[in-house]
Motif scaffolding. Structure first.
Motif, PDB file in Angstrom:
ATOM      1  N   VAL A  11      39.005 -83.067 -20.908  1.00  0.00           N
ATOM      2  CA  VAL A  11      38.355 -82.023 -21.695  1.00  0.00           C
ATOM      3  C   VAL A  11      36.874 -81.960 -21.336  1.00  0.00           C
ATOM      4  O   VAL A  11      36.284 -82.936 -20.891  1.00  0.00           O
ATOM      5  N   LYS A  12      36.288 -80.783 -21.554  1.00  0.00           N
ATOM      6  CA  LYS A  12      34.857 -80.602 -21.321  1.00  0.00           C
ATOM      7  C   LYS A  12      34.104 -81.061 -22.564  1.00  0.00           C
ATOM      8  O   LYS A  12      34.486 -80.758 -23.682  1.00  0.00           O
ATOM      9  N   ILE A  13      33.005 -81.794 -22.377  1.00  0.00           N
ATOM     10  CA  ILE A  13      32.185 -82.294 -23.472  1.00  0.00           C
ATOM     11  C   ILE A  13      31.132 -81.239 -23.803  1.00  0.00           C
ATOM     12  O   ILE A  13      30.472 -80.721 -22.913  1.00  0.00           O
ATOM     13  N   ASN A  14      30.936 -80.925 -25.095  1.00  0.00           N
ATOM     14  CA  ASN A  14      30.069 -79.827 -25.491  1.00  0.00           C
ATOM     15  C   ASN A  14      28.602 -80.189 -25.687  1.00  0.00           C
ATOM     16  O   ASN A  14      27.777 -79.308 -25.829  1.00  0.00           O
ATOM     17  N   THR A  15      28.246 -81.456 -25.718  1.00  0.00           N
ATOM     18  CA  THR A  15      26.842 -81.827 -25.847  1.00  0.00           C
ATOM     19  C   THR A  15      26.084 -81.322 -24.631  1.00  0.00           C
ATOM     20  O   THR A  15      26.573 -81.396 -23.506  1.00  0.00           O
ATOM     21  N   GLU A  16      24.876 -80.818 -24.839  1.00  0.00           N
ATOM     22  CA  GLU A  16      24.100 -80.277 -23.719  1.00  0.00           C
ATOM     23  C   GLU A  16      23.205 -81.358 -23.123  1.00  0.00           C
ATOM     24  O   GLU A  16      22.315 -81.885 -23.777  1.00  0.00           O
ATOM     25  N   TYR A  17      23.471 -81.681 -21.877  1.00  0.00           N
ATOM     26  CA  TYR A  17      22.642 -82.604 -21.117  1.00  0.00           C
ATOM     27  C   TYR A  17      21.878 -81.763 -20.103  1.00  0.00           C
ATOM     28  O   TYR A  17      22.481 -80.987 -19.367  1.00  0.00           O
ATOM     29  N   LYS A  18      20.553 -81.926 -20.049  1.00  0.00           N
ATOM     30  CA  LYS A  18      19.730 -81.065 -19.203  1.00  0.00           C
ATOM     31  C   LYS A  18      19.099 -81.778 -18.014  1.00  0.00           C
ATOM     32  O   LYS A  18      18.664 -81.132 -17.078  1.00  0.00           O
ATOM     33  N   HIS A  19      19.005 -83.085 -18.067  1.00  0.00           N
ATOM     34  CA  HIS A  19      18.260 -83.824 -17.051  1.00  0.00           C
ATOM     35  C   HIS A  19      19.168 -84.842 -16.366  1.00  0.00           C
ATOM     36  O   HIS A  19      19.496 -85.881 -16.933  1.00  0.00           O
TER      37      HIS A  19
END
Length: 140
Positions: free
Chosen positions: A5-13
């Motif tokens: 599954v795709k994880i929905n938390t946004e990681y930007k770096h």
């Protein structure tokens, strides 16, 4: 039946995320495939990066980077190896480590201008609190 599954938390770096995984004992591979359920189609996909679970029988986490630099994490929680290593299906342990690494980058190195960092710090101290949270103090 198990599936990634795709994880929905946004990681930007990406750099902060890689160091977060490494700080909790995971390794990072480039252009690799994840270990997951044998019949999961995602096991055949080559990811930009793979966070390799330190548990030899554990499943890994695939990381893709889109054209805008957005990071997506893909994994399979079946069997519990990822949840055990990273703090449940919410991956609390990873989120805390990532937050710490983003702060380190922003404050210790003064590299992330989008945070409006002006001062550069020379050291960081971490304190694990009884409730499981981490206090991070930056020193000049």
């Amino acid at each position: 039946m198990s599936h990634a599954v795709k994880i929905n938390t946004e990681y930007k770096h990406l750099g902060s995320l890689q160091r977060a995984f490494q700080s909790i004992g995971w390794t990072i591979k480039e252009k690799s495939k994840i270990r997951t359920y044998p019949y999961d189609e995602m096991r055949h996909k080559t990811f930009d990066y793979v966070a390799v679970n330190p548990n030899a029988q554990g499943y890994d986490i695939g990381i893709t980077v889109d054209a805008n630099g957005k990071l997506d994490l893909v994994c399979d929680f079946y069997g519990g190896s990822i949840a055990r290593e990273l703090g449940g299906q919410e991956m609390t342990k990873l989120k805390m480590a990532y937050s710490e690494k983003v702060l380190e980058d922003a404050l210790l190195y003064g590299r992330m201008s989008e945070y409006g960092v002006v001062d550069q710090f020379t050291d960081v101290q971490r304190t694990l609190c009884p409730d499981g949270t981490i206090e991070v103090e930056f020193l000049q």
